[in-house]
Enzyme design. Sequence first.
Site, PDB file in Angstrom:
ATOM      1  CG  ASP A  64      -1.853   1.162   1.295  1.00 25.30           C
ATOM      2  OD1 ASP A  64      -1.704   2.112   0.487  1.00 25.30           O
ATOM      3  OD2 ASP A  64      -2.761   1.147   2.164  1.00 25.30           O
ATOM      4  CG  ASN A  91       0.531   1.216 -12.680  1.00 30.63           C
ATOM      5  OD1 ASN A  91       0.244   1.797 -13.720  1.00 30.63           O
ATOM      6  ND2 ASN A  91      -0.312   0.384 -12.082  1.00 30.63           N
ATOM      7  CE1 TYR A 160      -5.112   9.680 -12.807  1.00 31.64           C
ATOM      8  CE2 TYR A 160      -5.010  11.192 -14.664  1.00 31.64           C
ATOM      9  CZ  TYR A 160      -4.707   9.969 -14.098  1.00 31.64           C
ATOM     10  OH  TYR A 160      -3.991   9.041 -14.810  1.00 31.64           O
ATOM     11  CB  THR A 195      -7.716   0.616 -17.435  1.00 28.90           C
ATOM     12  OG1 THR A 195      -7.828   2.032 -17.210  1.00 28.90           O
ATOM     13  CG2 THR A 195      -6.465   0.327 -18.250  1.00 28.90           C
TER      14      THR A 195
END
Length: 236
Positions: A64, A91, A160, A195
């Site tokens: 994590d 990633n 984001y 995705t």
Amino acid sequence: MSGQRIQQIALVTGANRGIGLEVVSQLAHRGIRVILGARDLRKGELAAQPLIEAGLAILPRQLDVTDQQSIERLASEVADTFGCLNILVNNAAILYDTWQQTSTADLALVHEALETNTFGAWRMCQTFLPLLRKSRAGRIVNVSSEAGSLAHMGAGTPAYSISKAALNALTRQLAAELAGTGILVNAICPGWVATDMGGAGGRPIAEGAAGIVWAATLPDDGPTGSFFRDGRALSW
């Protein structure tokens, strides 16, 4: 053993699905031993199982990136087992917040995105850098997005986009600090990929992952401190 090539060790975060899992697969197919990091170990084990059964050298591990203790446990295991790390692929990412605008954004969500997308990668770099230094030539790949490019940034997805802009800044700073050490640090935009986060309609996952693998396996004279998609430079 004389004449025998030592197997490289790679670590990919957020790797139990999507681009991360495909990066694991592509690296493993190149003969690299890959640690598949996943917040939920069981999900990581299930994702890795068919690849392991196919004979690929993949080690699923709990990781994590928002938990320093989790990171340090894995770093200790890598140090004890392998003595170094050759490739780090940051990633893990969350919160493609298409429903938000900057002027009204929930700052708790922005903070959450920064914890994973920016600080998570930063924690990983700090903790694993000693092991990367012990490799002959380390590679750090920060999986970013053109949404974080100041040159092209517009409105929308504030959590984001801002977290990825900060990740790009981390890439530049770390690359400059490590210049001359043999450790190459680059940011990679995989493009719009089909995705769970990207949604339907994007490019195949394998194509998006290929640019990340390219950066992870650069030759010693390869670029550092740069931003790429498909091996071509992007504007910061």
